[in-house]
Write a protein that holds these residues in place. Structure first.
Motif, PDB file in Angstrom:
ATOM      1  N   GLN A 169     -33.494  43.312 -50.245  1.00 14.93           N
ATOM      2  CA  GLN A 169     -34.274  42.315 -50.920  1.00 14.93           C
ATOM      3  C   GLN A 169     -35.463  42.894 -51.689  1.00 14.93           C
ATOM      4  N   ASP A 170     -35.615  44.139 -51.686  1.00 12.21           N
ATOM      5  CA  ASP A 170     -36.709  44.939 -52.313  1.00 12.21           C
ATOM      6  C   ASP A 170     -37.979  44.707 -51.780  1.00 12.21           C
ATOM      7  N   VAL A 171     -38.383  44.743 -50.528  1.00 11.84           N
ATOM      8  CA  VAL A 171     -39.549  44.573 -49.783  1.00 11.84           C
ATOM      9  C   VAL A 171     -40.356  45.856 -49.953  1.00 11.84           C
ATOM     10  N   ASP A 172     -41.602  45.528 -49.768  1.00 15.48           N
ATOM     11  CA  ASP A 172     -42.432  46.823 -49.717  1.00 15.48           C
ATOM     12  C   ASP A 172     -42.858  47.229 -48.352  1.00 15.48           C
ATOM     13  N   PHE A 173     -42.597  46.336 -47.345  1.00 18.12           N
ATOM     14  CA  PHE A 173     -43.145  46.632 -45.964  1.00 18.12           C
ATOM     15  C   PHE A 173     -42.757  45.454 -45.016  1.00 18.12           C
ATOM     16  N   PHE A 174     -42.913  45.541 -43.647  1.00 20.14           N
ATOM     17  CA  PHE A 174     -42.519  44.425 -43.001  1.00 20.14           C
ATOM     18  C   PHE A 174     -43.750  43.907 -42.108  1.00 20.14           C
ATOM     19  N   LEU A 175     -43.952  42.755 -42.103  1.00 16.68           N
ATOM     20  CA  LEU A 175     -44.916  42.335 -40.992  1.00 16.68           C
ATOM     21  C   LEU A 175     -44.337  41.464 -39.691  1.00 16.68           C
ATOM     22  N   ASN A 176     -44.536  42.201 -38.547  1.00 14.99           N
ATOM     23  CA  ASN A 176     -43.851  41.620 -37.508  1.00 14.99           C
ATOM     24  C   ASN A 176     -44.697  40.681 -36.554  1.00 14.99           C
ATOM     25  N   GLY A 177     -44.524  39.505 -36.378  1.00 15.31           N
ATOM     26  CA  GLY A 177     -45.487  38.431 -35.737  1.00 15.31           C
ATOM     27  C   GLY A 177     -45.360  38.489 -34.137  1.00 15.31           C
ATOM     28  N   GLY A 178     -44.898  39.339 -33.580  1.00 13.80           N
ATOM     29  CA  GLY A 178     -44.806  39.461 -32.191  1.00 13.80           C
ATOM     30  C   GLY A 178     -43.865  38.498 -31.287  1.00 13.80           C
ATOM     31  N   ASP A 179     -43.794  38.914 -30.044  1.00 17.87           N
ATOM     32  CA  ASP A 179     -42.556  38.482 -29.168  1.00 17.87           C
ATOM     33  C   ASP A 179     -41.503  39.404 -29.753  1.00 17.87           C
ATOM     34  N   SER A 180     -41.726  40.631 -29.672  1.00 18.82           N
ATOM     35  CA  SER A 180     -40.720  41.795 -30.155  1.00 18.82           C
ATOM     36  C   SER A 180     -39.630  41.825 -29.132  1.00 18.82           C
ATOM     37  N   ILE A 181     -40.007  41.953 -28.094  1.00 16.46           N
ATOM     38  CA  ILE A 181     -38.887  41.822 -26.862  1.00 16.46           C
ATOM     39  C   ILE A 181     -38.855  40.842 -26.096  1.00 16.46           C
ATOM     40  N   HIS A 182     -37.659  40.545 -25.627  1.00 19.18           N
ATOM     41  CA  HIS A 182     -37.463  39.175 -25.091  1.00 19.18           C
ATOM     42  C   HIS A 182     -38.445  38.429 -24.072  1.00 19.18           C
ATOM     43  N   ASP A 183     -38.962  39.158 -23.012  1.00 19.11           N
ATOM     44  CA  ASP A 183     -40.162  38.898 -22.249  1.00 19.11           C
ATOM     45  C   ASP A 183     -40.324  40.025 -21.085  1.00 19.11           C
TER      46      ASP A 183
END
Length: 302
Positions: free
Chosen positions: A70-84
């Motif tokens: 989808q031709d994105v420039d970069f990613f923003l990751n909003g947290g809770d990356s791992i399950h817990d």
């Protein structure tokens, strides 16, 4: 007859504007996007909660592959990356395993920059001591490869501010808030700003399930002072999709990549994998040079 019809239409539009207030102000902006090229195109993923089981790693990788197209420039990751990692009974091996799965999944987008914030499920508070290398948020900062628990950066004509709401009562601590004040003060007038926290500030989802910044009035006042700059506030945490326009700031609480934590859901789920009425998914944001923004949430059923 034509004149009467026109008068009726004008009257109806006037009544709609009076009733909808700020929401009506957003409508022409979205229409104008049709013929404009964005300055930046960003993928917002949040609440991935990566873990073993339910084919979660493979499903996450497949979704990342879809985003790459989808031709994105970069990613923003909003947290809770791992399950817990946050519960008292979580052991070191389990935390390490989840981060190892995370690292493996992110090889899928190794060519992209990823800017992340810390979620409430990411830190391991049950470490043997506070001096343990894996204890708390500092370890999460290392695993996410971010400079600090809160930080900023600029891309094109946009400025990005990443915040840490994982403090008492879901709020910015004094040190961080004072930094934020100086950060906004230092920017030239009319610099468009995107802020991101794991937790929402305003919206429908906090009314429904809670989980919002308790310092929202304090933040609202600061954003209003800098209303020529602050354009959008991104969050996750609630696993629900919601867009709220307040004082011309677009508050986007986007749904979770994991949906119902990669499970099928419960009796309140509107569909398989949904949390309440929100399907698992991600958002693509178009940021324009004039400071306008369009947030598009896309469901995935992988």
């Amino acid at each position: 007859m034509r004149r009467r019809s026109l008068i009726k239409k004008i009257t109806a539009l006037g009544s709609m504007a009076a009733l909808t207030g700020n929401a009506a102000m957003a409508m022409p902006v979205k229409e104008n996007h049709q013929n404009k090229k964005p300055a930046l195109r960003i993928a917002h993923i949040t609440d991935v909660h990566i873990r073993e089981g339910d084919n979660a790693p493979q499903r996450f990788k497949a979704c990342l592959e879809k985003i790459k197209k989808q031709d994105v420039d970069f990613f923003l990751n909003g947290g809770d990356s791992i399950h817990d990692a946050s519960y008292d009974n979580v052991k070191r091996e389990a935390v390490l395993n989840q981060w190892q799965i995370w690292d493996d999944c992110l090889k899928t987008i190794a060519s992209y920059e990823i800017y992340a914030c810390v979620g409430n499920h990411d830190p391991w508070w049950a470490a043997p001591s506070t001096t343990d290398d894996m204890y708390g948020k500092d370890y999460v900062v290392k695993r996410l490869k971010i400079p600090k628990r809160y930080y900023s950066f600029s891309k094109k004509n946009w400025h990005f501010i990443i915040l840490d709401g994982n403090n008492k009562n879901i709020a910015l601590d004094d040190e961080q808030f004072n930094w934020l004040v100086k950060e906004l003060d230092s920017l030239p007038a009319n610099t468009p700003v995107l802020l991101m926290s794991h937790y929402p500030v305003f919206g429908a989802t906090p009314v429904l399930v809670g989980g919002n910044h308790s310092d929202n009035k304090k933040l609202k006042d600061l954003f209003y002072k800098h209303r020529d700059k602050v354009k959008v506030f991104l969050s996750g945490h609630n696993h629900l999709y919601d867009e709220t326009l307040y004082n011309k700031v677009l508050y986007c609480c986007n749904g979770a990549m994991s949906g119902y934590w990669w499970g099928k859901g419960d009796k309140e789920s509107a569909g398989e994998g949904y949390y309440l009425e929100t399907p698992p998914g991600y958002a693509i944001l178009n940021l324009y040079e004039d400071g306008s923004v369009r947030n598009e949430y896309t469901a995935h059923h992988l």
